[in-house]
Design a protein around this motif. Structure first.
Motif, PDB file in Angstrom:
ATOM      1  N   THR A  64       5.524   5.419  -6.317  1.00  0.00           N
ATOM      2  CA  THR A  64       6.776   4.661  -6.217  1.00  0.00           C
ATOM      3  C   THR A  64       7.553   5.087  -4.983  1.00  0.00           C
ATOM      4  O   THR A  64       8.084   4.261  -4.232  1.00  0.00           O
ATOM      5  CB  THR A  64       7.630   4.904  -7.472  1.00  0.00           C
ATOM      6  N   GLY A  71       8.771   0.197   2.193  1.00  0.00           N
ATOM      7  CA  GLY A  71       9.707  -0.923   2.188  1.00  0.00           C
ATOM      8  C   GLY A  71      10.807  -0.751   3.228  1.00  0.00           C
ATOM      9  O   GLY A  71      11.082  -1.651   4.020  1.00  0.00           O
ATOM     10  N   ILE A  75      11.253  -3.403   6.522  1.00  0.00           N
ATOM     11  CA  ILE A  75      12.295  -4.433   6.448  1.00  0.00           C
ATOM     12  C   ILE A  75      13.044  -4.672   7.774  1.00  0.00           C
ATOM     13  O   ILE A  75      13.198  -5.824   8.189  1.00  0.00           O
ATOM     14  CB  ILE A  75      13.273  -4.104   5.291  1.00  0.00           C
ATOM     15  N   SER A 101      19.197  -4.252   1.293  1.00  0.00           N
ATOM     16  CA  SER A 101      17.973  -3.783   0.627  1.00  0.00           C
ATOM     17  C   SER A 101      17.612  -2.375   1.083  1.00  0.00           C
ATOM     18  O   SER A 101      17.209  -1.539   0.266  1.00  0.00           O
ATOM     19  CB  SER A 101      16.806  -4.725   0.931  1.00  0.00           C
ATOM     20  N   MET A 105      17.246   0.720  -1.434  1.00  0.00           N
ATOM     21  CA  MET A 105      15.973   1.449  -1.508  1.00  0.00           C
ATOM     22  C   MET A 105      16.165   2.919  -1.153  1.00  0.00           C
ATOM     23  O   MET A 105      15.542   3.792  -1.761  1.00  0.00           O
ATOM     24  CB  MET A 105      14.952   0.814  -0.563  1.00  0.00           C
TER      25      MET A 105
END
Lengths: 117, 134
Positions: A64, A71, A75, A101, A105
């Protein structure tokens, strides 16, 4: 991973989201300020990914954690590409989503980091 | 993809790009989260994790459909998403024991600022508005 550094990164990403939102409201396309901001954000998340991977042994939820790291790194370039493609107010609107985001995150990364330590 | 008639560009440009971006983030987040959960601890909550994976697939379909301007596919996926968030949201509150682990749609998406509940409504409004204009 460094809590203070990531805290500043979250703040910076939120500021970038706010500036993009103002640009959207003012009905302007992405300008040099947003472009530079996204570039700096990318450098910052790359540095964060470096710190984080160096201390990966401390993290329980490795998959994870790496997913969120990937991520955050992917982005900002996507937002730059989008901001250049959509030369209306909706380019910066996408950057609002992207910067927010990254902030969320990074917050999740901090949680995973402190849970494993 | 069969639907490229007329309104494709209207769907994916302008505000449509924001929808694609939000759905893209959700597709990435939901799918990878479900993949990790199913790979590492499926037995803990099979139903919740399968639903998370299903939600991830719906978000992927929506991202692609919106990005390509496939209006009919996008509307259908939005309806599936709305039904999913309403059914799972209701069940997760009515029978918490069946959902020992959270899905994206638990509590009507309360863990994600209710974005999963609001997003399909905005998506459908946007897609239908495009129809009328085109």
């Amino acid at each position: 991973m460094n809590g203070a550094y990531s805290g500043w990164l979250i703040g910076a990403a939120l500021v970038l989201a706010l500036v993009s939102l103002i640009t959207t409201v003012r009905n302007r396309p992405m300008g040099p300020v947003l472009l530079a901001g996204l570039g700096l954000l990318e450098l910052a998340v790359l540095a964060q990914a470096g710190f984080a991977l160096a201390g990966l042994g401390n993290v329980a939820e490795k998959a994870t954690f790496i997913g969120y790291l990937a991520g955050t790194v992917v982005i900002p370039p996507a937002a730059i590409w989008w901001g250049r493609a959509e030369r209306t107010r909706w380019g910066p609107a996408v950057i609002v989503v992207a910067a927010f985001s990254v902030a969320v995150m990074t917050g999740r990364l901090l949680q995973l980091w402190s849970a494993g330590a | 993809m069969s639907v490229h008639s007329g309104g494709g560009e209207a769907v994916r440009s302008g505000p449509g790009r924001v929808l694609v971006a939000v759905y893209g983030v959700f597709a990435l987040a939901a799918t990878s989260r479900a993949a990790v959960q199913i790979a590492t601890r499926f037995a803990e909550a099979p139903l919740a994790y399968v639903l998370s994976a299903f939600a991830g697939v719906v978000y992927i379909v929506l991202t692609v459909a919106l990005a390509r301007g496939a209006r009919r596919v996008a509307v259908a996926a939005c309806l599936v998403e709305l039904a999913g968030v309403l059914v799972v949201g209701t069940l997760s509150l009515a029978d918490p024991a069946a959902f020992p682990r959270a899905t994206v749609w638990s509590g009507f998406g309360s863990g994600y600022l209710f974005v999963p509940l609001v997003l399909p409504v905005i998506g459908i409004l946007w897609l239908l508005r495009g129809v009328r204009r085109a």
